[in-house]
Each structure stands twice: as structure tokens, then as C-alpha cells.
Design a protein around this motif. Structure first.
Motif, PDB file in Angstrom:
ATOM      1  N   ALA A 173      -6.798 -25.276 -12.002  1.00 44.66           N
ATOM      2  CA  ALA A 173      -7.695 -26.295 -11.437  1.00 44.66           C
ATOM      3  C   ALA A 173      -8.989 -26.429 -12.249  1.00 44.66           C
ATOM      4  CB  ALA A 173      -8.006 -25.960  -9.981  1.00 44.66           C
ATOM      5  N   ASN A 174      -9.427 -25.361 -12.910  1.00 42.76           N
ATOM      6  CA  ASN A 174     -10.644 -25.426 -13.727  1.00 42.76           C
ATOM      7  C   ASN A 174     -10.491 -26.346 -14.938  1.00 42.76           C
ATOM      8  OD1 ASN A 174     -12.172 -23.645 -12.142  1.00 42.76           O
ATOM      9  ND2 ASN A 174     -11.247 -21.880 -13.140  1.00 42.76           N
ATOM     10  N   ASP A 175      -9.260 -26.662 -15.304  1.00 46.92           N
ATOM     11  CA  ASP A 175      -9.019 -27.529 -16.456  1.00 46.92           C
ATOM     12  C   ASP A 175      -8.634 -28.950 -16.065  1.00 46.92           C
ATOM     13  OD1 ASP A 175      -9.413 -25.632 -18.653  1.00 46.92           O
ATOM     14  OD2 ASP A 175      -7.729 -24.583 -17.730  1.00 46.92           O
ATOM     15  N   GLU A 176      -8.890 -29.297 -14.808  1.00 39.89           N
ATOM     16  CA  GLU A 176      -8.570 -30.644 -14.341  1.00 39.89           C
ATOM     17  C   GLU A 176      -9.260 -31.708 -15.190  1.00 39.89           C
ATOM     18  OE1 GLU A 176      -8.551 -33.356 -10.291  1.00 39.89           O
ATOM     19  OE2 GLU A 176      -9.443 -31.362 -10.233  1.00 39.89           O
ATOM     20  N   MET A 235      -0.614 -34.758 -11.512  1.00 38.26           N
ATOM     21  CA  MET A 235      -0.234 -34.396 -12.859  1.00 38.26           C
ATOM     22  C   MET A 235       1.115 -33.693 -12.835  1.00 38.26           C
ATOM     23  SD  MET A 235      -1.771 -31.657 -15.462  1.00 38.26           S
ATOM     24  CE  MET A 235      -0.894 -31.543 -16.985  1.00 38.26           C
ATOM     25  N   LYS A 236       1.931 -33.998 -13.845  1.00 34.61           N
ATOM     26  CA  LYS A 236       3.258 -33.403 -13.957  1.00 34.61           C
ATOM     27  C   LYS A 236       3.394 -32.765 -15.338  1.00 34.61           C
ATOM     28  CE  LYS A 236       6.610 -36.287 -14.442  1.00 34.61           C
ATOM     29  NZ  LYS A 236       7.642 -37.304 -14.297  1.00 34.61           N
ATOM     30  N   ILE A 237       4.043 -31.606 -15.391  1.00 31.75           N
ATOM     31  CA  ILE A 237       4.325 -30.925 -16.648  1.00 31.75           C
ATOM     32  C   ILE A 237       5.835 -30.935 -16.851  1.00 31.75           C
ATOM     33  CG2 ILE A 237       4.208 -28.752 -17.927  1.00 31.75           C
ATOM     34  CD1 ILE A 237       1.826 -27.985 -16.130  1.00 31.75           C
ATOM     35  N   THR A 238       6.279 -31.436 -18.009  1.00 29.26           N
ATOM     36  CA  THR A 238       7.695 -31.357 -18.357  1.00 29.26           C
ATOM     37  C   THR A 238       7.810 -30.638 -19.698  1.00 29.26           C
ATOM     38  OG1 THR A 238       7.657 -33.560 -19.355  1.00 29.26           O
ATOM     39  CG2 THR A 238       8.399 -33.416 -17.083  1.00 29.26           C
ATOM     40  N   ILE A 239       8.837 -29.813 -19.818  1.00 27.65           N
ATOM     41  CA  ILE A 239       9.051 -29.019 -21.021  1.00 27.65           C
ATOM     42  C   ILE A 239      10.518 -29.130 -21.404  1.00 27.65           C
ATOM     43  CG2 ILE A 239       8.924 -26.692 -22.013  1.00 27.65           C
ATOM     44  CD1 ILE A 239       6.790 -26.079 -19.882  1.00 27.65           C
ATOM     45  N   THR A 240      10.781 -29.494 -22.651  1.00 27.59           N
ATOM     46  CA  THR A 240      12.168 -29.577 -23.088  1.00 27.59           C
ATOM     47  C   THR A 240      12.751 -28.171 -23.194  1.00 27.59           C
ATOM     48  OG1 THR A 240      11.637 -29.494 -25.440  1.00 27.59           O
ATOM     49  CG2 THR A 240      11.729 -31.696 -24.399  1.00 27.59           C
ATOM     50  N   GLU A 241      14.056 -28.094 -23.157  1.00 29.46           N
ATOM     51  CA  GLU A 241      14.732 -26.801 -23.268  1.00 29.46           C
ATOM     52  C   GLU A 241      14.385 -26.103 -24.580  1.00 29.46           C
ATOM     53  OE1 GLU A 241      19.249 -24.965 -23.381  1.00 29.46           O
ATOM     54  OE2 GLU A 241      18.931 -26.949 -22.508  1.00 29.46           O
ATOM     55  N   ASP A 296      -3.361 -18.879 -10.749  1.00 28.45           N
ATOM     56  CA  ASP A 296      -4.301 -18.599  -9.668  1.00 28.45           C
ATOM     57  C   ASP A 296      -4.526 -19.889  -8.888  1.00 28.45           C
ATOM     58  OD1 ASP A 296      -6.148 -17.312  -8.015  1.00 28.45           O
ATOM     59  OD2 ASP A 296      -7.786 -17.533  -9.442  1.00 28.45           O
ATOM     60  N   GLU A 297      -5.516 -20.657  -9.283  1.00 30.96           N
ATOM     61  CA  GLU A 297      -5.789 -21.944  -8.636  1.00 30.96           C
ATOM     62  C   GLU A 297      -5.104 -23.032  -9.455  1.00 30.96           C
ATOM     63  OE1 GLU A 297      -9.848 -22.686  -7.562  1.00 30.96           O
ATOM     64  OE2 GLU A 297     -10.230 -20.542  -7.341  1.00 30.96           O
ATOM     65  N   VAL A 298      -3.856 -23.277  -9.145  1.00 26.03           N
ATOM     66  CA  VAL A 298      -3.006 -24.138  -9.959  1.00 26.03           C
ATOM     67  C   VAL A 298      -3.167 -25.606  -9.588  1.00 26.03           C
ATOM     68  CG1 VAL A 298      -0.603 -24.664 -10.494  1.00 26.03           C
ATOM     69  CG2 VAL A 298      -1.345 -22.296 -10.336  1.00 26.03           C
ATOM     70  N   MET A 299      -3.317 -26.438 -10.630  1.00 23.72           N
ATOM     71  CA  MET A 299      -3.379 -27.891 -10.458  1.00 23.72           C
ATOM     72  C   MET A 299      -1.989 -28.500 -10.661  1.00 23.72           C
ATOM     73  SD  MET A 299      -5.456 -30.487 -12.903  1.00 23.72           S
ATOM     74  CE  MET A 299      -4.701 -32.039 -13.259  1.00 23.72           C
ATOM     75  N   ALA A 300      -1.231 -27.955 -11.613  1.00 19.92           N
ATOM     76  CA  ALA A 300       0.127 -28.437 -11.897  1.00 19.92           C
ATOM     77  C   ALA A 300       0.963 -27.243 -12.329  1.00 19.92           C
ATOM     78  CB  ALA A 300       0.104 -29.495 -12.992  1.00 19.92           C
ATOM     79  N   LEU A 301       2.243 -27.266 -11.966  1.00 17.04           N
ATOM     80  CA  LEU A 301       3.108 -26.125 -12.230  1.00 17.04           C
ATOM     81  C   LEU A 301       4.551 -26.578 -12.423  1.00 17.04           C
ATOM     82  CD1 LEU A 301       3.701 -22.963 -12.070  1.00 17.04           C
ATOM     83  CD2 LEU A 301       4.050 -23.365  -9.633  1.00 17.04           C
TER      84      LEU A 301
END
Length: 98
Positions: free
Chosen positions: A68-71, A1-7, A51-56
Motif C-alpha cells: 500500500a505504501n507504493d500506491e 490494480m491487477k498484477i499478471t505474470i507470464t509463466e 504486509d499492507e497489500v494493495m495488489a496481490l
């Protein structure tokens, strides 16, 4: 999973939400509402420590992340956060990933 955020969306978070040092924006699945990927569940945000990160994604030293709990909510999708200029609030787009 990838997170992208516009400026523009990232600036909205910095200006509208108080984010203490060491904390970030956590994206999560919550009961009620709906989303393009789950009926009866919607995307929520909270100010939290990773904490337990799935995507950052980190921008200006602020982590934007999924725990990770929201996978279950994000599985199979990438999240793109843009700013809805008309409503002046973030809009969340889900893109199917491989």
C-alpha cells in the motif's frame, strides 16, 4: 490494480532469486531512472513478506505483490510482467486501468 505474470517470467523469479518460504516478490517505486509512468522513478523489486497489500497475485505459493505504501507509483495502472527472451530478464508493462 491487477498484477499478471507470464509463466516464463514466474519461472525466472523462482530460478534466479532465492525466495524463502513465507516471502514473495514485492514490486515498488524507487527514486532514479525512469519508467513509462514516472520520470525520475523506476520500478524495483525486493524479496519481502506481504504486509499492507494493495495488489496481490500468488503463483506456486509465491506472492507477487505491491504494498500500500507504493500506491503512488502504480495508481491508475495494472502491471504485467513478461520475460524478455533476448535479455533473459523480466520486462514490466504498465496498462492504464479504469
Amino acid at each position: 490494480m491487477k498484477i499478471t505474470i507470464t509463466e516464463a517470467a514466474q519461472k525466472w523469479y523462482e530460478e534466479e532469486i532465492g525466495i524463502p518460504e513465507g516471502y514473495g516478490i514485492r514490486f515498488l517505486g524507487k527514486v532514479y531512472g525512469s519508467s513509462p509512468v514516472h520520470e525520475g522513478f523506476s520500478l524495483g523489486i525486493t524479496v519481502d513478506k506481504p504486509d499492507e497489500v494493495m495488489a496481490l497475485t500468488t503463483i506456486n505459493h509465491i506472492p507477487y505483490f505491491v504494498d500500500a505504501n507504493d500506491e503512488w507509483f502504480f495508481s491508475g495502472y495494472d502491471l504485467e510482467v513478461i520475460l524478455d527472451e533476448t535479455l533473459n530478464e523480466p520486462e514490466y508493462l504498465f496498462h492504464k486501468n479504469n
